[in-house]
Write an enzyme that holds these catalytic residues in place. Structure first.
Site, short mmCIF file in Angstrom:
data_model
loop_
_atom_site.label_atom_id
_atom_site.label_comp_id
_atom_site.label_asym_id
_atom_site.label_seq_id
_atom_site.Cartn_x
_atom_site.Cartn_y
_atom_site.Cartn_z
CD GLU A 135 52.44 4.36 -8.16
OE1 GLU A 135 53.21 4.10 -7.07
OE2 GLU A 135 51.26 4.41 -8.24
CD GLU B 63 48.68 1.23 -9.26
OE1 GLU B 63 48.48 1.73 -8.34
OE2 GLU B 63 49.66 0.52 -9.87
O1 AHR Z 1 47.78 -0.64 -5.67
C1 AHR Z 1 48.88 -0.49 -4.61
C2 AHR Z 1 49.92 0.27 -5.13
O2 AHR Z 1 49.70 1.70 -5.21
C3 AHR Z 1 50.69 -0.16 -6.22
O3 AHR Z 1 51.65 -1.24 -6.16
C4 AHR Z 1 51.49 1.21 -6.47
O4 AHR Z 1 51.74 1.02 -8.09
C5 AHR Z 1 50.54 2.23 -6.12
O5 AHR Z 1 51.46 3.14 -5.31
#
Ligand code: AHR
Length: 515
Positions: free
Chosen positions: A196, A319
Site C-alpha cells: 500500500e 488483501e
Molecule cells: O489487513 C489490514 C490492513 O489493511 C493492512 O495492514 C493494510 O495493508 C490494509 O490497509
C-alpha cells in the site's frame, strides 16, 4: 359446490404452486473448452503482526497448554494443512513498511523491541521473525510470501534480506544465517516490493512508486533455485489510474500487481457495521459491495491487457475480505471480528470470481488467517474455532490447480428496496483425476433456486455434494458452540440426461462433485 368446480380450483392451485416454484429457476451452461488452470495460490492467506494474528494466534506463550512446536500452535497448523493453504503473506500489511528484518533474527532475548504504530501502539518484541515465519511455512507445507520494506527501509536492507534468505554461497549474510541455525538457503520466491505504497506504505504517487519499484527491484536479486516473483503495490479498489501508471512505467518488470479490496458492510470506514448484528437490508448492501470485486477485477484486467496482452503480469488480490467494526470490548487496533454465515457467502462469491478470472488472477490472500478481520480461525486462550469462512476454503480446495470450466449463468436477481444483484454465482473446474467440481453460492436470503446445469459433452455418471448453510445469516460458531455451522453432505442434486439439476437452498454455498 359442484365436484367439477372443486376439481378445477384444485388444478388451478396446483398450477399456481408449480409456477411459484419455477419462478426461482436458473440455467447454467458449463463448457469444456478451456486450458486455463486455477492457480492454487488463489487460495492464499495473510498473517500480519497485527492484534492477535501472530502473537497469541500462531505464536503463543510457551506456557499455553496446547500442542506446540517451539511456540507455534500445532492445532492451527493442522487445521490449515487440512484446507491446503498454498501460501502465507507476512509480515504485513502496513506493518511491513516499518519492519526491519534484522530486529527479528538471532537470540530472541537480545532482539530489540519496537512499537507497532499501525496496530494499537503495542510493543513488538520481535520474538517471531524470519526463521520463525519460515518454520511456520514449513510446518504448513505452504510457500512463504514476504513483503519487503520500501516505506521506511532501504534498498540495501531489502537486498540483504533476500541474500540472507536465498544465497547458497559464502557471504556475510549467509554466515549470519548459518550462525542462526539455517545453513541452507530458504529459496523464498514470492516477494512484495512494499505494501500500500499509496497509503500507509509511504503516501507515494504511482509515478514515484513506479520508480521506487524499479530501483528496489534492480537490487532484489535472483539466486539459483530462487527466481523472485516480484509483486508491486497495486491499486486500492477502483484506483484505475494507479494500474495504468504501474503497467506503463513498470510493466513486465513485475511478476504481479497487488489489488486490495475490502468489503465494508456499510461502505463507510468510520462505521463499518457489525459482524454479527445486521438486518437483511445490511446483508443485501454487504453482498452488493462484495460483488464489486467482479467489476474491479474486470476493469483492472482490461487496463493490464492494454500493456500486457499476453497476460504475463498477474493480478494478485493479496488483501480481500469483509472488514466490520471490531467485536465490542476488544482493542480497536486489533481488528478482531466474528465470522457469520454472511462471511461464508462472501468467501464463496469472491473465490468464484477469482476462479473465473484465473487467466489474470493468479494469486490472492484472504485478510487474515487467524484472529484478524475475516479469519479462518479464531482463538481464545487454548480454545480454537473454525469459522464459516474456513469451511468454504475447505469445500473449495478441490479447485486448486484444476482446469477451469467456463460457466455461463442465466439466473434471477435478488431484489431489495428496488435494487438488484445476481442471486447466484458459480465456478467450475476439472481436476487431474477427471472429477468435475461446481461451486454455487445462492445469495438470496429467502428463496431456494433450482439450477439446471448443462454439462455439454462431458462424461460423468454420479453427482454428490457438500453444503454450508444455517437457519440465519447472522449465525456464527462460538467457543461455546463451535460447530453450529459445519459442512454437511448435500443430496439436492440429480442427473437428468447430461444435465445436473440442483436446488440451492436460500443463503447457501454448495459444491458438487461429478464423476
Ligand atoms: O489487513 C489490514 C490492513 O489493511 C493492512 O495492514 C493494510 O495493508 C490494509 O490497509
Amino acid at each position: 359446490m359442484k365436484k367439477s368446480v372443486q376439481i378445477l380450483i384444485v388444478i388451478g392451485l396446483l398450477c399456481a404452486i408449480n409456477r411459484l416454484s419455477y419462478a426461482q429457476t436458473a440455467k447454467a451452461t458449463i463448457s469444456n473448452d478451456s486450458k486455463l488452470i486455477i492457480s492454487k495460490h488463489i487460495y492464499g492467506q495473510f498473517a500480519e503482526h497485527l492484534g492477535r494474528g501472530i502473537y497469541d494466534g500462531f505464536w503463543v506463550d510457551k506456557n499455553m497448554p496446547v500442542k506446540k512446536q517451539d511456540r507455534i500452535r500445532l492445532d492451527i497448523v493442522e487445521a490449515l494443512k487440512k484446507i491446503k493453504i498454498p501460501n502465507l503473506r507476512w509480515p504485513g500489511g502496513c506493518f511491513a513498511d516499518e519492519y526491519h528484518w534484522r530486529d527479528g533474527i538471532g537470540p530472541r532475548l537480545s532482539r530489540p523491541k519496537m512499537v507497532n504504530t499501525n496496530w494499537g501502539g503495542v510493543v513488538e518484541d520481535n520474538s517471531f521473525g524470519t526463521h520463525e515465519f519460515l518454520q511456520l511455512c514449513n510446518l504448513l507445507g505452504c510457500e512463504p510470501y514476504i513483503s519487503g520494506n520500501v516505506g521506511s527501509g532501504t534498498v540495501q536492507e531489502m537486498s540483504n534480506w533476500i541474500e540472507y534468505l536465498n544465497f547458497d554461497g559464502t557471504s556475510p549474510m549467509t554466515a549470519m544465517r548459518a550462525q542462526n541455525g539455517h545453513p541452507k538457503p530458504y529459496n523464498v520466491t514470492f516477494w512484495g516490493v512494499g505494501n500500500e505504497s499509496w497509503g500507509c506504505g509511504g503516501n507515494m504517487t504511482p509515478e514515484y512508486y513506479s520508480n521506487e519499484f524499479r530501483r528496489y527491484a534492480a537490487f532484489a536479486k535472483n539466486y539459483p533455485n530462487a527466481t523472485l516473483k516480484k509483486i508491486a503495490t497495486g491499486p486500492s479498489d477502483a484506483d484505475y489510474n494507479w494500474t495504468e501508471s504501474l503497467m506503463k512505467n513498470v510493466g513486465t518488470r513485475m511478476w504481479g500487481l497487488a489489488l486490495h479490496h475490502y468489503t465494508l458492510p456499510t461502505g463507510d470506514w468510520k462505521d463499518k457495521g457489525s459482524a454479527t448484528k445486521f438486518t437483511r437490508e445490511d446483508y443485501f448492501k454487504t453482498m452488493q459491495n462484495t460483488l464489486k470485486m467482479e467489476e474491479l477485477v474486470t476493469k483492472h484486467s482490461a487496463i493490464m491487457d492494454k500493456y500486457d496482452p499476453n497476460k504475463k503480469v498477474a493480478l494478485v488480490v493479496d488483501e480481500w475480505g469483509i472488514w466490520t467494526n471490531v467485536e465490542p470490548g476488544t482493542n480497536p487496533g486489533f481488528l478482531f471480528q466474528q465470522n457469520s454465515l454472511r462471511d461464508a457467502l462472501i468467501a464463496g462469491t469472491n473465490l468464484n470470481i477469482f476462479n473465473n478470472h484465473c487467466e489474470r488472477v493468479k494469486m490472492a490472500c484472504l485478510a487474515q488467517a487467524v484472529n484478524v478481520l475475516q479469519s479462518l480461525i479464531l482463538t481464545k486462550k487454548e480454545k480454537m474455532v473454525l469459522t464459516p469462512t474456513y469451511h468454504i476454503f475447505d469445500m473449495y480446495k478441490v479447485h486448486q490447480d484444476a482446469r477451469l470450466l467456463p460457466i455461463k449463468l442465466d439466473a434471477p436477481d435478488f431484489e431489495m428496496n428496488g435494487q438488484k444483484i445476481p442471486a447466484i454465482n458459480a465456478s467450475a473446474s476439472q481436476d487431474a483425476a477427471g472429477k468435475i467440481h461446481i461451486s454455487f453460492v445462492n445469495i438470496d436470503a429467502t428463496k431456494a433456486i433450482e439450477v439446471k446445469a448443462d454439462m455439454g459433452d462431458m462424461k460423468w455418471d454420479t453427482v454428490d455434494g457438500q453444503i454450508l448453510t444455517s437457519a440465519n445469516l447472522t449465525d456464527i460458531n462460538t467457543f461455546e458452540n463451535p460447530n453450529k455451522l459445519k459442512i454437511a453432505a448435500f443430496s439436492g442434486a440429480k442427473k437428468s440426461g447430461n444435465n445436473v439439476i440442483v436446488t440451492l437452498p436460500a443463503h447457501s454455498v454448495v459444491v458438487l462433485e461429478l464423476k
